[in-house]
Motif scaffolding. Structure first.
Motif, short mmCIF file in Angstrom:
data_model
loop_
_atom_site.label_atom_id
_atom_site.label_comp_id
_atom_site.label_asym_id
_atom_site.label_seq_id
_atom_site.Cartn_x
_atom_site.Cartn_y
_atom_site.Cartn_z
N ILE A 181 45.90 39.20 30.72
CA ILE A 181 46.86 38.73 31.71
C ILE A 181 46.36 37.45 32.37
O ILE A 181 45.26 37.41 32.93
CB ILE A 181 47.10 39.81 32.80
CG1 ILE A 181 47.62 41.09 32.17
CG2 ILE A 181 48.08 39.28 33.84
CD1 ILE A 181 48.95 40.96 31.46
N GLY A 182 47.20 36.41 32.31
CA GLY A 182 46.84 35.13 32.92
C GLY A 182 47.15 35.14 34.41
O GLY A 182 48.25 34.77 34.83
N ILE A 220 41.46 39.95 32.46
CA ILE A 220 42.07 39.06 33.43
C ILE A 220 41.55 37.64 33.19
O ILE A 220 40.34 37.42 33.09
CB ILE A 220 41.71 39.48 34.88
CG1 ILE A 220 42.29 40.87 35.19
CG2 ILE A 220 42.22 38.45 35.88
CD1 ILE A 220 41.84 41.39 36.54
N ASP A 221 42.47 36.67 33.09
CA ASP A 221 42.10 35.26 33.01
C ASP A 221 42.15 34.64 34.40
O ASP A 221 43.18 34.74 35.09
CB ASP A 221 43.08 34.50 32.11
CG ASP A 221 42.89 34.80 30.64
OD1 ASP A 221 41.94 35.53 30.30
OD2 ASP A 221 43.68 34.30 29.83
N LEU A 222 41.05 34.00 34.79
CA LEU A 222 41.00 33.26 36.05
C LEU A 222 40.72 31.79 35.75
O LEU A 222 39.98 31.46 34.83
CB LEU A 222 39.92 33.80 36.97
CG LEU A 222 40.09 35.23 37.49
CD1 LEU A 222 38.90 35.61 38.37
CD2 LEU A 222 41.38 35.37 38.27
N VAL A 249 36.86 39.83 31.83
CA VAL A 249 37.41 38.72 32.59
C VAL A 249 37.03 37.42 31.90
O VAL A 249 35.93 37.28 31.33
CB VAL A 249 36.92 38.72 34.05
CG1 VAL A 249 35.42 38.49 34.14
CG2 VAL A 249 37.66 37.70 34.89
N ASP A 250 37.96 36.47 31.88
CA ASP A 250 37.72 35.10 31.39
C ASP A 250 37.71 34.16 32.58
O ASP A 250 38.60 34.26 33.45
CB ASP A 250 38.82 34.66 30.43
CG ASP A 250 38.69 35.27 29.06
OD1 ASP A 250 37.65 35.09 28.43
OD2 ASP A 250 39.65 35.94 28.63
N SER A 302 32.70 31.74 28.38
CA SER A 302 33.77 31.91 29.36
C SER A 302 34.21 33.36 29.53
O SER A 302 35.16 33.63 30.26
CB SER A 302 34.99 31.07 28.96
OG SER A 302 35.45 31.45 27.68
N HIS A 303 33.53 34.29 28.88
CA HIS A 303 34.03 35.67 28.85
C HIS A 303 32.95 36.68 29.20
O HIS A 303 31.81 36.57 28.75
CB HIS A 303 34.60 35.99 27.47
CG HIS A 303 35.43 37.23 27.46
ND1 HIS A 303 36.74 37.24 27.86
CD2 HIS A 303 35.13 38.50 27.15
CE1 HIS A 303 37.22 38.46 27.78
NE2 HIS A 303 36.26 39.26 27.34
N TRP A 304 33.37 37.69 30.02
CA TRP A 304 32.47 38.75 30.45
C TRP A 304 33.13 40.10 30.20
O TRP A 304 34.36 40.24 30.31
CB TRP A 304 32.17 38.63 31.94
CG TRP A 304 31.20 37.55 32.29
CD1 TRP A 304 29.89 37.68 32.60
CD2 TRP A 304 31.49 36.13 32.39
NE1 TRP A 304 29.32 36.45 32.87
CE2 TRP A 304 30.28 35.49 32.75
CE3 TRP A 304 32.63 35.36 32.19
CZ2 TRP A 304 30.20 34.12 32.93
CZ3 TRP A 304 32.55 34.00 32.35
CH2 TRP A 304 31.35 33.38 32.72
N ALA A 305 32.30 41.09 29.87
CA ALA A 305 32.78 42.45 29.66
C ALA A 305 32.19 43.37 30.71
O ALA A 305 30.99 43.30 31.01
CB ALA A 305 32.41 42.95 28.26
N ARG A 306 33.03 44.24 31.27
CA ARG A 306 32.56 45.26 32.19
C ARG A 306 32.31 46.58 31.48
O ARG A 306 31.43 47.35 31.87
CB ARG A 306 33.56 45.45 33.33
CG ARG A 306 33.08 46.39 34.45
CD ARG A 306 34.16 46.61 35.50
NE ARG A 306 35.29 47.37 34.95
CZ ARG A 306 35.35 48.70 34.92
NH1 ARG A 306 34.36 49.43 35.40
NH2 ARG A 306 36.42 49.30 34.42
#
Length: 464
Positions: A181-182, A220-222, A249-250, A302-306
């Protein structure tokens, strides 16, 4: 040809600035990593025959990807340089018909069935603009006609507008297991200034509704660096994103693209200036440090995983140069050395599909150094480049040849070197595109024997 160590003078154009804060000052501008770099376009009259041979005789050496493009948006967000077509229900439904026909018609090609697909990505535009029925039809055709791996990652990009509960449930029922989701920013004023209609609270409730279904990875894209997005607002964006607890999250820095509505609005003084490059670097570092403190895993620049549910397969594999089947107006794909683009104009795309033709607009062929570029790009994307994995077609050791450059980058605070592995610092990750561009420029000096293109159409070259 690269058969000796290059001198500092040779490599000086790629040196970083010394003495300042590397994440703010290393270079004067950020470079983009363009997928078509170092690829030669084929003449238009060769496109049909080349495409026919690719569809009949090519087999990917590893599992491949698939990309489906939906080029509609409810409105043109000011920062976006990809907007093409305004959404209307009838136009989008007719487009879904064409996508379904394109996928179904190609399903019997030997190349399509020759290798499993490990990730499917529905991008845009705004794929979630399609109706629940049309999304189900497209996804159903994907599952029937493409040889999906048992654990295939199926991603749908979406926006809050038009993405109602019925549509979310239809996507999940049709097999979507990753939803991106952007959001861009949670701050209501910043969002609405850029053309995002939902408020902060509406955005949070929407994301929580997907999360609470617990049936797909939520990403989620930020975006950081937007006009009016202060450091305090950015910190709050990060906090809200973490509180929502998505799977991933990006974080993307604003690229102020000439010609976009935002670029024009700033130019005439309607909006305050966007963040400077120095400010954007600081915001990236703040994001990295915030997510590290939350014990999120950084899996690319640019990307992280929880959670382990977030695999990010498509985005990682596309940087590795994985083969990709493409469908839809404006989509791009790759088969071996041949990258291709599908007609971006809706009329051209429709006319070709209705005439029974693949709407190929361009085909580009890479040189023999493309596998090397892929290893470098993928390694730098994940923050670690192993020089032992780089096999130059003319022999030699790339790390030895460019040793002065690597030492200069180390002195500038961009990288560290441990044996044959170069690791990027947070600043190095921020300037990733500049490092890739430097390697590209150096490889271009490797000599005509390394850069030569293969004869077009020979089966042996279609299979490499």
């Amino acid at each position: 040809m690269l058969n000796r160590q290059m001198s500092a003078a040779d490599l000086a154009p790629h040196f970083a600035r010394l003495g300042g804060d590397p994440i703010r000052d290393a270079f004067a501008a950020r470079r983009a990593v363009l997928p078509w770099r170092n690829k030669r376009p084929l003449p238009d009259d060769e496109l049909p025959a080349t495409w026919s041979r690719l569809m009949s005789s090519y087999c990917s050496p590893e599992m491949r990807l698939a990309y489906i493009h939906v080029p509609f948006c409810a409105n043109h967000c000011l920062f976006c340089g990809f907007y093409r077509n305004a959404y209307s229900r009838d136009t989008a439904s007719s487009y879904a018909d064409l996508i379904v026909e394109e996928i179904e018609r190609e399903a019997t090609a030997s190349t399509v069935g020759s290798q499993l697909v490990e990730a499917v990505y529905l991008g845009g535009g705004t794929p979630s603009a399609l109706s629940p029925t049309d999304l189900s039809r497209v996804l159903g055709m994907v599952k029937r006609c493409l040889p999906l791996a048992p654990d295939c990652e199926i991603t749908l990009e979406g926006r809050i507008i038009h993405f109602d509960p019925d549509k979310i449930d239809a996507c999940l029922e049709a097999g979507v297991n990753r939803i991106s989701i952007g959001v861009q920013s949670f701050d209501t004023a910043v969002r609405q200034r850029q053309g995002r209609r939902a408020s902060r609270d509406e955005a949070v409730r929407f994301l929580e509704a997907i999360r609470d279904r617990d049936r797909a990875a939520l990403v989620i894209d930020l975006l950081y660096g937007l006009p009016g997005q202060t450091d305090g607002i950015w910190t709050e964006d990060l906090r809200i994103a973490a509180d929502v607890a998505p799977d991933g999250v990006d974080l993307y820095g604003l690229n102020l693209i000439p010609g976009t509505p935002l670029h024009k609005a700033i130019g005439i003084g309607k909006f305050p200036a966007a963040a400077t490059l120095k400010d954007i670097g600081g915001m990236y570092r703040a994001g990295v440090e915030f997510l590290a403190a939350k014990d999120w895993t950084q899996i690319s620049n640019s990307h992280w995983a929880r959670t382990p549910r977030e695999r990010n397969i498509y985005n990682l594999r596309i940087k590795e140069g994985a083969d990709c089947l493409a469908y839809g107006s404006g989509a791009g794909g790759l088969l071996g050395r041949y990258s291709y683009g599908i007609a971006a104009g809706l009329d051209s795309y429709r006319d070709a599909i209705l005439a029974g033709r693949k709407p190929i607009d361009t085909i580009r062929v890479s040189d023999s150094l493309q596998p090397v570029r892929n290893v470098i790009t993928a390694g730098l994307e994940t923050g670690h480049l192993d020089f032992d994995r780089i096999a130059l077609p003319h022999g030699g050791n790339l790390k030895t040849w460019i040793a002065p450059l690597l030492e200069q980058w180390r002195s500038a605070g961009l990288v560290s070197i441990n044996g044959n592995v170069m690791s990027l610092s947070t600043a190095g990750r921020f300037w990733y595109g500049n490092l890739v561009s430097a390697f590209d420029a150096i490889l271009s000096e490797a000599g005509p024997s390394a850069r030569s293109n293969p004869p077009i159409g020979a089966r042996a070259n279609l299979e490499t």
